[in-house]
Design a protein around this motif. Sequence first.
Motif, PDB file in Angstrom:
ATOM      1  N   TYR A   1     -22.672  36.171  17.259  1.00 46.96           N
ATOM      2  CA  TYR A   1     -22.942  36.603  15.874  1.00 46.96           C
ATOM      3  C   TYR A   1     -24.422  36.466  15.499  1.00 46.96           C
ATOM      4  CZ  TYR A   1     -22.505  36.997  10.815  1.00 46.96           C
ATOM      5  OH  TYR A   1     -22.650  37.381   9.511  1.00 46.96           O
ATOM      6  N   PRO A   2     -25.089  35.339  15.795  1.00 50.93           N
ATOM      7  CA  PRO A   2     -26.523  35.268  15.478  1.00 50.93           C
ATOM      8  C   PRO A   2     -27.365  36.274  16.257  1.00 50.93           C
ATOM      9  CG  PRO A   2     -25.623  33.066  15.792  1.00 50.93           C
ATOM     10  CD  PRO A   2     -24.583  34.023  16.248  1.00 50.93           C
ATOM     11  N   MET A   3     -26.987  36.546  17.525  1.00 56.21           N
ATOM     12  CA  MET A   3     -27.752  37.504  18.338  1.00 56.21           C
ATOM     13  C   MET A   3     -27.484  38.940  17.903  1.00 56.21           C
ATOM     14  SD  MET A   3     -27.182  35.709  22.074  1.00 56.21           S
ATOM     15  CE  MET A   3     -27.874  37.082  22.969  1.00 56.21           C
ATOM     16  N   GLY A   4     -26.320  39.190  17.328  1.00 53.38           N
ATOM     17  CA  GLY A   4     -25.995  40.529  16.865  1.00 53.38           C
ATOM     18  C   GLY A   4     -25.381  41.425  17.906  1.00 53.38           C
ATOM     19  N   HIS A   5     -25.085  40.893  19.090  1.00 56.01           N
ATOM     20  CA  HIS A   5     -24.470  41.718  20.136  1.00 56.01           C
ATOM     21  C   HIS A   5     -23.806  40.817  21.172  1.00 56.01           C
ATOM     22  CE1 HIS A   5     -27.720  40.738  22.970  1.00 56.01           C
ATOM     23  NE2 HIS A   5     -28.535  40.870  21.926  1.00 56.01           N
ATOM     24  N   PHE A   6     -22.863  41.397  21.905  1.00 58.02           N
ATOM     25  CA  PHE A   6     -22.231  40.686  23.007  1.00 58.02           C
ATOM     26  C   PHE A   6     -23.194  40.606  24.187  1.00 58.02           C
ATOM     27  CE2 PHE A   6     -18.839  42.695  20.562  1.00 58.02           C
ATOM     28  CZ  PHE A   6     -17.980  41.631  20.351  1.00 58.02           C
ATOM     29  N   SER A   7     -22.984  39.622  25.047  1.00 59.63           N
ATOM     30  CA  SER A   7     -23.901  39.457  26.174  1.00 59.63           C
ATOM     31  C   SER A   7     -23.250  38.661  27.299  1.00 59.63           C
ATOM     32  CB  SER A   7     -25.184  38.747  25.732  1.00 59.63           C
ATOM     33  OG  SER A   7     -24.912  37.396  25.376  1.00 59.63           O
ATOM     34  N   GLY A   8     -23.783  38.854  28.490  1.00 51.70           N
ATOM     35  CA  GLY A   8     -23.321  38.085  29.636  1.00 51.70           C
ATOM     36  C   GLY A   8     -23.664  36.612  29.516  1.00 51.70           C
ATOM     37  N   TRP A   9     -24.780  36.308  28.833  1.00 52.79           N
ATOM     38  CA  TRP A   9     -25.148  34.900  28.632  1.00 52.79           C
ATOM     39  C   TRP A   9     -24.080  34.182  27.810  1.00 52.79           C
ATOM     40  CZ3 TRP A   9     -28.343  32.938  31.790  1.00 52.79           C
ATOM     41  CH2 TRP A   9     -29.467  33.627  32.234  1.00 52.79           C
ATOM     42  N   ALA A  10     -23.597  34.822  26.773  1.00 56.66           N
ATOM     43  CA  ALA A  10     -22.559  34.206  25.952  1.00 56.66           C
ATOM     44  C   ALA A  10     -21.288  33.990  26.758  1.00 56.66           C
ATOM     45  CB  ALA A  10     -22.273  35.079  24.728  1.00 56.66           C
ATOM     46  N   GLY A  11     -20.945  34.958  27.598  1.00 59.87           N
ATOM     47  CA  GLY A  11     -19.776  34.790  28.453  1.00 59.87           C
ATOM     48  C   GLY A  11     -19.934  33.638  29.421  1.00 59.87           C
ATOM     49  N   ALA A  12     -21.123  33.508  30.010  1.00 58.92           N
ATOM     50  CA  ALA A  12     -21.371  32.417  30.948  1.00 58.92           C
ATOM     51  C   ALA A  12     -21.309  31.065  30.259  1.00 58.92           C
ATOM     52  CB  ALA A  12     -22.728  32.611  31.629  1.00 58.92           C
ATOM     53  N   VAL A  13     -21.851  30.983  29.038  1.00 58.94           N
ATOM     54  CA  VAL A  13     -21.809  29.717  28.291  1.00 58.94           C
ATOM     55  C   VAL A  13     -20.367  29.348  27.942  1.00 58.94           C
ATOM     56  CG1 VAL A  13     -22.488  28.592  26.144  1.00 58.94           C
ATOM     57  CG2 VAL A  13     -24.155  29.948  27.410  1.00 58.94           C
ATOM     58  N   ALA A  14     -19.568  30.336  27.547  1.00 56.59           N
ATOM     59  CA  ALA A  14     -18.164  30.061  27.230  1.00 56.59           C
ATOM     60  C   ALA A  14     -17.431  29.512  28.449  1.00 56.59           C
ATOM     61  CB  ALA A  14     -17.482  31.336  26.722  1.00 56.59           C
TER      62      ALA A  14
END
Length: 281
Positions: free
Chosen positions: A131-144
């Motif tokens: 939400y803060p970045m404004g888009h989905f990303s592979g980094w967010a998936g990796a962190v999850a």
Amino acid sequence: MMKSLYSARKRRNAIAMALALAATLFGVTWLVLILGKLLWEGFSGLSSSVFTEMTPPPGSDGGLLNPIMGSLIMTGIAVAIGTPIGIFAGTYMAEYGRHDRLTSVIRFINDILLSAPSIVIGLFIYEIMVYPMGHFSGWAGAVALAVMVIPVVVRTTEDMLNLVPNQMREAAFALGLPRAFVIRHVSYKAARAGMITGILLAIARISGETAPLLFTALNNQFWNTNLNAPVSSLPIVIFQFALSPYENWQKLAWTGALIITMAVLALSIGARTLAASRKQQ
């Protein structure tokens, strides 16, 4: 009197054994049916194109190269992030603060995180990253996925280090060795097989996770290695293709499910092999 009591106990034992056997057969039957269906459908669609071609548009043939690579990249990053954190936390709990109040608090929180639904973790990462970045990303998936790796590694690291006999540490301390040296060269060496087993189990746990990736990495129909954008992953593609009305997509979904199952099976066998080798030492 004693004979009738013995007969009653024998009948109860026979009933309990019959119920236990029936429950076992019930569970094994469903397992065999599921695995049989998976193997039949998965192997029917398995070919070299699955590993060399991209996901196809509707009505066309293709493969699973981009979701396989996306899953490998995000899993590798998740393990690289979560493993050191988990090992350091487990080391503190077992070596430095075994009887501290903070250790009890960390253990309690870790147990909660260990049993937390993966979709809740995905929603949490969505709130703090996507939400803060404004888009989905592979980094967010990796962190999850890394958040899911940490509690498994923490638990196994602490348990394995606690199994190391204190006499080994005391012998090293008697030689004047510092605690950090003792942990690296005595405790870690004795618990190495168990710690690696925990890492393998953590990888097996995150390999088929779909819910957290829906909130974080989402999906990408095309080849993409830019982790700052949506990235394809094998569980998401299986979910999408399995619900589609296209036969070729459904066949790829079965093949992808077979690939994940075989990967998890290989990791589980490796973990059990390491655990068995540790017991024999």
